[in-house]
Motif scaffolding. Structure first.
Motif, PDB file in Angstrom:
ATOM      1  N   PRO A   1       9.235  -8.655   7.879  1.00  0.00           N
ATOM      2  CA  PRO A   1       9.180  -7.358   8.582  1.00  0.00           C
ATOM      3  C   PRO A   1       9.159  -6.166   7.641  1.00  0.00           C
ATOM      4  O   PRO A   1       8.400  -5.208   7.851  1.00  0.00           O
ATOM      5  N   CYS A   2       9.978  -6.220   6.599  1.00  0.00           N
ATOM      6  CA  CYS A   2      10.015  -5.098   5.653  1.00  0.00           C
ATOM      7  C   CYS A   2       8.720  -5.013   4.852  1.00  0.00           C
ATOM      8  O   CYS A   2       8.258  -3.910   4.520  1.00  0.00           O
ATOM      9  N   ALA A   3       8.125  -6.165   4.538  1.00  0.00           N
ATOM     10  CA  ALA A   3       6.847  -6.155   3.811  1.00  0.00           C
ATOM     11  C   ALA A   3       5.760  -5.490   4.645  1.00  0.00           C
ATOM     12  O   ALA A   3       4.992  -4.656   4.146  1.00  0.00           O
ATOM     13  N   PHE A   4       5.679  -5.848   5.931  1.00  0.00           N
ATOM     14  CA  PHE A   4       4.689  -5.210   6.802  1.00  0.00           C
ATOM     15  C   PHE A   4       5.014  -3.729   7.006  1.00  0.00           C
ATOM     16  O   PHE A   4       4.109  -2.899   7.161  1.00  0.00           O
ATOM     17  N   LEU A   5       6.296  -3.399   6.999  1.00  0.00           N
ATOM     18  CA  LEU A   5       6.705  -2.000   7.155  1.00  0.00           C
ATOM     19  C   LEU A   5       6.201  -1.146   6.001  1.00  0.00           C
ATOM     20  O   LEU A   5       5.596  -0.089   6.209  1.00  0.00           O
ATOM     21  N   ILE A   6       6.442  -1.589   4.762  1.00  0.00           N
ATOM     22  CA  ILE A   6       6.007  -0.781   3.622  1.00  0.00           C
ATOM     23  C   ILE A   6       4.487  -0.816   3.478  1.00  0.00           C
ATOM     24  O   ILE A   6       3.878   0.159   3.017  1.00  0.00           O
ATOM     25  N   GLY A   7       3.866  -1.926   3.900  1.00  0.00           N
ATOM     26  CA  GLY A   7       2.407  -1.983   3.866  1.00  0.00           C
ATOM     27  C   GLY A   7       1.784  -0.998   4.836  1.00  0.00           C
ATOM     28  O   GLY A   7       0.858  -0.257   4.487  1.00  0.00           O
ATOM     29  N   GLY A   8       2.309  -0.963   6.064  1.00  0.00           N
ATOM     30  CA  GLY A   8       1.798  -0.021   7.056  1.00  0.00           C
ATOM     31  C   GLY A   8       2.085   1.417   6.684  1.00  0.00           C
ATOM     32  O   GLY A   8       1.227   2.306   6.853  1.00  0.00           O
ATOM     33  N   TYR A   9       3.270   1.660   6.136  1.00  0.00           N
ATOM     34  CA  TYR A   9       3.628   3.031   5.800  1.00  0.00           C
ATOM     35  C   TYR A   9       2.839   3.543   4.603  1.00  0.00           C
ATOM     36  O   TYR A   9       2.672   4.756   4.445  1.00  0.00           O
ATOM     37  N   SER A  10       2.349   2.626   3.744  1.00  0.00           N
ATOM     38  CA  SER A  10       1.538   3.064   2.613  1.00  0.00           C
ATOM     39  C   SER A  10       0.245   3.741   3.086  1.00  0.00           C
ATOM     40  O   SER A  10      -0.322   4.565   2.362  1.00  0.00           O
ATOM     41  N   ILE A  11      -0.197   3.400   4.290  1.00  0.00           N
ATOM     42  CA  ILE A  11      -1.381   4.053   4.870  1.00  0.00           C
ATOM     43  C   ILE A  11      -0.992   5.398   5.479  1.00  0.00           C
ATOM     44  O   ILE A  11      -1.719   6.390   5.367  1.00  0.00           O
ATOM     45  N   LEU A  12       0.180   5.450   6.118  1.00  0.00           N
ATOM     46  CA  LEU A  12       0.583   6.637   6.856  1.00  0.00           C
ATOM     47  C   LEU A  12       1.314   7.667   6.002  1.00  0.00           C
ATOM     48  O   LEU A  12       1.542   8.787   6.468  1.00  0.00           O
ATOM     49  N   VAL A  13       1.690   7.286   4.775  1.00  0.00           N
ATOM     50  CA  VAL A  13       2.551   8.152   3.968  1.00  0.00           C
ATOM     51  C   VAL A  13       1.929   9.527   3.742  1.00  0.00           C
ATOM     52  O   VAL A  13       2.623  10.546   3.747  1.00  0.00           O
ATOM     53  N   THR A  14       0.601   9.591   3.545  1.00  0.00           N
ATOM     54  CA  THR A  14      -0.095  10.866   3.399  1.00  0.00           C
ATOM     55  C   THR A  14      -1.504  10.721   3.974  1.00  0.00           C
ATOM     56  O   THR A  14      -2.004   9.606   4.142  1.00  0.00           O
TER      57      THR A  14
END
Length: 364
Positions: free
Chosen positions: A307-320
């Motif tokens: 879950p945390c891996a998918f979280l940081i992967g998804g957020y890497s797109i949304l971060v900026t």
């Protein structure tokens, strides 16, 4: 449960590759002309910051950051701080993924959807992180060999292609010492050296705080020389003025390679350097984040890995919204609102509380 302890060489290798990571390309602000001097000067305060971290664990009589925070700050505030560091490590991991994806798209896979790249990459780091510290330690050795090999090969090819000109280093400190000092305390101390605080989460697996102190300092010195050499390589190839306007300076330097019109445009070497080092770095951040979630919610860290891996992967797109905004946020906001509080303010406050409790004679 038996604690996995890494051999000293594994520990040294992990810390060295971690510190190099994306900092080979993004470490020193390009608006500073004498980036290599910044790299050298930064070593002194960075080592002092690292000694603060190891002294904090020794004074607090603890073998990891999370248990120390819980013990010193109490149950409620301790859990809040542990969750704060968990989110912080996962967020920094997502930013590293974004850096890597942008570089890979620029050099190797321009037409591949970034969502697919991120999915594959997060699965790899999830696998490495789920194996725990022993798996990360085993992966660190071949990654370190590949990173050093590709980096040395890049330097040799630039030399043979005649792209290096040492006169481009001059003049030294043309704008004075002030810009160099400002770049040191505003940026380079906190990235990459301050991020070494993540290792406090699992110091027990690296031996003990005192042994980690020696190995960590050795790794920091080694990384400093590599980053300094990288900056000199970029300056001698591109010149100071061109570096100011280069997003990926080492990548642009690699594109200058031309040996007999046969060996040209070796920018893929830079992509490999970043890919493998970010793989290890993100695995460490993910592992530290899952350990924090496991500490708070009293579950095995492996349950939080995917879950945390998918979280940081998804957020890497949304971060900026775009890469320019990503760099701007990293230099002007993340450092002052995240790095300095998490890397300096909270550790110093925790150490002060440890000293106060020791003066009162309270048992830690």
């Amino acid at each position: 449960m038996k604690t996995t302890r890494l051999q000293p060489f594994h520990t040294f290798t992990i810390v060295t590759v971690f510190l190099l990571g994306t900092s080979i390309i993004f470490g020193t602000p390009r608006l500073v002309e004498d980036t290599w001097i910044v790299d050298l000067i930064t070593l002194v305060p960075s080592c002092a910051l690292f000694l603060l971290y190891t002294h904090l664990l020794v004074a607090g009589k603890s073998n990891d950051l999370y248990s120390l925070l819980y013990k010193i700050w109490g149950r409620l505030l301790g859990q809040v701080l542990v969750l704060g560091y968990t989110v912080y490590f996962l967020y920094i991991g997502s930013r590293n993924i974004r850096d890597m994806i942008e570089l890979v798209k620029t050099t190797l896979l321009a037409n591949t959807p970034e969502e697919l790249l991120i999915l594959l990459f997060t699965l790899v780091i999830a696998y490495a992180s789920a194996g725990g510290l022993s798996t990360i330690g085993r992966v660190a050795i071949p990654i370190s060999v590949m990173v050093i090999f590709f980096f040395l090969l890049l330097a040799v090819l630039l030399g043979f292609s005649g792209s290096l000109d040492t006169e481009r280093i001059l003049p030294l400190l043309s704008k004075g010492v002030s810009p160099v000092i400002n770049a040191t305390w505003k940026s380079t101390i906190w990235f990459p050296y301050g991020e070494i605080i993540v290792f406090l989460v699992f110091v027990n697996g690296l031996g003990n705080p005192r042994r980690f102190r020696v190995l960590g300092l050795a790794a920091m010195i080694c990384s400093c020389f590599v980053l300094t050499f990288s900056s000199l390589l970029q300056i001698c190839t591109l010149g100071k003025e061109n570096m100011k306007f280069s997003v990926f300076a080492l990548l642009d330097a690699a594109r200058q390679i031309n040996i007999g019109d046969f060996i040209t445009r070796m920018d893929a070497l830079v992509a490999f350097i970043i890919f493998f080092s970010v793989l290890l770095k993100c695995s460490i951040f993910l592992y530290a984040g899952t350990k924090g979630a496991a500490f708070v919610f009293k579950r095995s860290f492996t349950k939080f890995t995917l879950p945390c891996a998918f979280l940081i992967g998804g957020y890497s797109i949304l971060v900026t919204n775009n890469y320019g905004e990503h760099i701007e946020e990293g230099l002007n906001h993340v450092i002052f609102w995240l790095h300095i509080p998490m890397q300096l303010a909270i550790p110093v406050a925790t150490l002060l509380l440890v000293w106060i409790r020791n003066l009162k004679g309270e048992e830690l």
